[in-house]
Design a protein around this motif. Structure first.
Motif, PDB file in Angstrom:
ATOM      1  N   LEU A   1       0.807  -1.225   0.000  1.00  0.00           N
ATOM      2  CA  LEU A   1       0.000   0.000   0.000  1.00  0.00           C
ATOM      3  C   LEU A   1       0.845   1.282   0.000  1.00  0.00           C
ATOM      4  O   LEU A   1       0.620   2.184  -0.814  1.00  0.00           O
TER       5      LEU A   1
ATOM      6  N   THR B   1      -4.224  -0.494  -4.283  1.00  0.00           N
ATOM      7  CA  THR B   1      -5.617  -0.895  -4.088  1.00  0.00           C
ATOM      8  C   THR B   1      -5.824  -2.400  -3.950  1.00  0.00           C
ATOM      9  O   THR B   1      -6.491  -2.859  -3.025  1.00  0.00           O
TER      10      THR B   1
ATOM     11  N   ARG C   1     -19.914  -0.546 -10.838  1.00  0.00           N
ATOM     12  CA  ARG C   1     -20.228   0.384  -9.746  1.00  0.00           C
ATOM     13  C   ARG C   1     -20.190   1.840 -10.207  1.00  0.00           C
ATOM     14  O   ARG C   1     -19.397   2.203 -11.080  1.00  0.00           O
TER      15      ARG C   1
HETATM   16  C1  GRG Z   1      -0.241   5.092   3.225  1.00  0.00           C
HETATM   17  C2  GRG Z   1      -0.221   7.589   3.413  1.00  0.00           C
HETATM   18  C3  GRG Z   1      -0.757   6.393   2.813  1.00  0.00           C
HETATM   19  C4  GRG Z   1      -1.704   6.462   1.910  1.00  0.00           C
HETATM   20  C5  GRG Z   1      -2.348   5.295   1.440  1.00  0.00           C
HETATM   21  C6  GRG Z   1      -4.104   3.547  -0.699  1.00  0.00           C
HETATM   22  C7  GRG Z   1      -3.800   4.941  -0.431  1.00  0.00           C
HETATM   23  C8  GRG Z   1      -2.479   5.260  -0.033  1.00  0.00           C
HETATM   24  C9  GRG Z   1      -4.696   5.950  -0.475  1.00  0.00           C
HETATM   25  C10 GRG Z   1      -6.053   5.770  -0.732  1.00  0.00           C
HETATM   26  C11 GRG Z   1      -6.505   6.611  -1.881  1.00  0.00           C
HETATM   27  C12 GRG Z   1      -6.996   5.822  -2.969  1.00  0.00           C
HETATM   28  C13 GRG Z   1      -7.703   6.550  -4.065  1.00  0.00           C
HETATM   29  C14 GRG Z   1      -6.815   4.545  -2.986  1.00  0.00           C
HETATM   30  C15 GRG Z   1      -7.255   3.706  -4.020  1.00  0.00           C
HETATM   31  C16 GRG Z   1      -8.244   2.780  -3.465  1.00  0.00           C
HETATM   32  C17 GRG Z   1      -9.631   3.309  -3.574  1.00  0.00           C
HETATM   33  C18 GRG Z   1     -10.292   3.219  -4.870  1.00  0.00           C
HETATM   34  C19 GRG Z   1     -10.188   3.818  -2.502  1.00  0.00           C
HETATM   35  C20 GRG Z   1     -11.610   4.125  -2.392  1.00  0.00           C
HETATM   36  O1  GRG Z   1     -12.161   2.954  -1.865  1.00  0.00           O
HETATM   37  P1  GRG Z   1     -13.719   2.750  -1.757  1.00  0.00           P
HETATM   38  O2  GRG Z   1     -14.371   3.082  -3.066  1.00  0.00           O
HETATM   39  O3  GRG Z   1     -14.091   3.864  -0.700  1.00  0.00           O
HETATM   40  O4  GRG Z   1     -13.972   1.400  -1.200  1.00  0.00           O
HETATM   41  P2  GRG Z   1     -15.261   3.900   0.391  1.00  0.00           P
HETATM   42  O5  GRG Z   1     -15.398   5.357   0.707  1.00  0.00           O
HETATM   43  O6  GRG Z   1     -16.514   3.306  -0.195  1.00  0.00           O
HETATM   44  O7  GRG Z   1     -14.757   3.113   1.551  1.00  0.00           O
END
Ligand code: GRG
Length: 296
Positions: A155, A183, A294
């Motif tokens: 991650l 992800t 989705r």
């Molecule tokens: C380790 C500092 C640090 C950051 C982590 C993974 C990540 C890095 C950040 C998350 C941002 C992001 C866009 C990740 C991709 C995964 C993704 C599509 C997240 C959204 O997940 P959903 O759609 O969200 O499951 P909800 O809000 O429904 O839980």
């Protein structure tokens, strides 16, 4: 079974356990606890917890045996969103349809609430209550899988590559590594940890891991497409930011049509992987189709 009502029912169970496990808002330091709760209860889909529950059922266990794990997965996921939204990272104002945590509570509290959720996840899965309900080697396996998925090999590496590739020319291999690490890693770990904790065999865990990796990649590519063509009201966040920021994504690199094909390719690999599980995996198969279509 209607997948939307199935997901809504499971989401309620996850919300209940999160509510029980997280520190009460009025306990001191109340500001920190309120911040943790603000992001957790801002309205996430709870996909990772639901996948862990489903993995437990598929290997013949009960979703009830993985409820602490589901809360931990959601805490790790929410921490990653909080930190991702910070000005030093993606600098977003809206998440899950609400102002981002740092906009409401300030940056310092947002950093600490994210840190608190991440560390609480490991406290929860290794707590005496959780340890009593399984064998020591199962618990160690789950701690290892979750730490590996959320650490510098997966991650955090994904986030690092995502940020350091902004505005630079990238190849498909790098984008695939970002998608997988940022992800798919946590989605995969949700399934493997759920199966491990419920006593799944090595073979079942491998099958679910392959399903999770490909489902996770499809999930992220769908997310990148939604940034281009999604409805911000349904998504609960701003859209069309990836192009502005020069983010390394498959729709950006290869175009919308190829990105759509890639989603279908990863979903068919995911569904093919679980085919040896037969009818037991019917819901996982429906979740795959749901992810492909989705809108939030
Ligand atoms: C380790 C500092 C640090 C950051 C982590 C993974 C990540 C890095 C950040 C998350 C941002 C992001 C866009 C990740 C991709 C995964 C993704 C599509 C997240 C959204 O997940 P959903 O759609 O969200 O499951 P909800 O809000 O429904 O839980």
């Amino acid at each position: 079974m209607d997948i939307d009502s199935y997901l809504a029912d499971k989401r309620q169970l996850v919300d209940r356990v999160l509510d029980e496990m997280l520190p009460q808002a009025d306990n001191e330091p109340s500001l920190l606890h309120r911040a943790m709760r603000y992001s957790i209860f801002a309205g996430g889909k709870r996909i990772r917890p639901i996948l862990a529950m489903e993995a437990a059922e598929v290997v013949g266990g009960s979703y009830k045996s993985v409820m602490i794990l589901t809360a931990a997965l959601e805490c790790v996921h929410t921490y990653s969103l909080i930190h991702d939204d910070l000005p030093a990272m993606d600098d977003d104002d809206l998440r899950r349809g609400k102002p981002t945590l740092h906009k409401v509570f300030g940056e310092a509290v947002a950093i600490l609430a994210g840190d608190a959720l991440l560390t609480f996840a490991f406290e929860a899965i290794s707590s005496p209550t959780a340890a009593r309900a399984c064998r020591a080697e199962q618990l160690l396996g789950v701690i290892y899988e979750l730490a590996y998925a959320s650490g510098f090999r997966r991650l955090i590496k994904g986030q690092f590559l995502d940020i350091s590739s902004e505005g630079k020319p990238v190849d498909a291999e790098t984008v695939d590594c970002i998608v997988s690490s940022k992800t798919a890693a946590l989605i995969r770990a949700s399934l493997t940890c759920g199966a491990l904790l419920a006593g799944g065999s090595v073979e079942e865990i491998e099958i679910l891991g392959c399903y999770g990796e490909n489902l996770g990649k499809a999930f992220q590519i769908r997310d990148d497409l939604l940034d281009i063509e999604g409805d911000p009201n349904k998504l609960g966040k701003a859209v069309r930011k990836d192009q502005q920021r020069g983010k390394a994504t498959f729709p950006g690199l290869l175009g919308i049509e190829i990105a759509r094909e890639m989603i279908q390719k990863h979903l068919s690999i995911a569904l093919e992987a679980i085919s040896p599980l037969g009818e037991k995996a019917a819901i996982l198969s429906k979740i795959g189709k749901y992810i492909g279509q989705r809108i939030n």
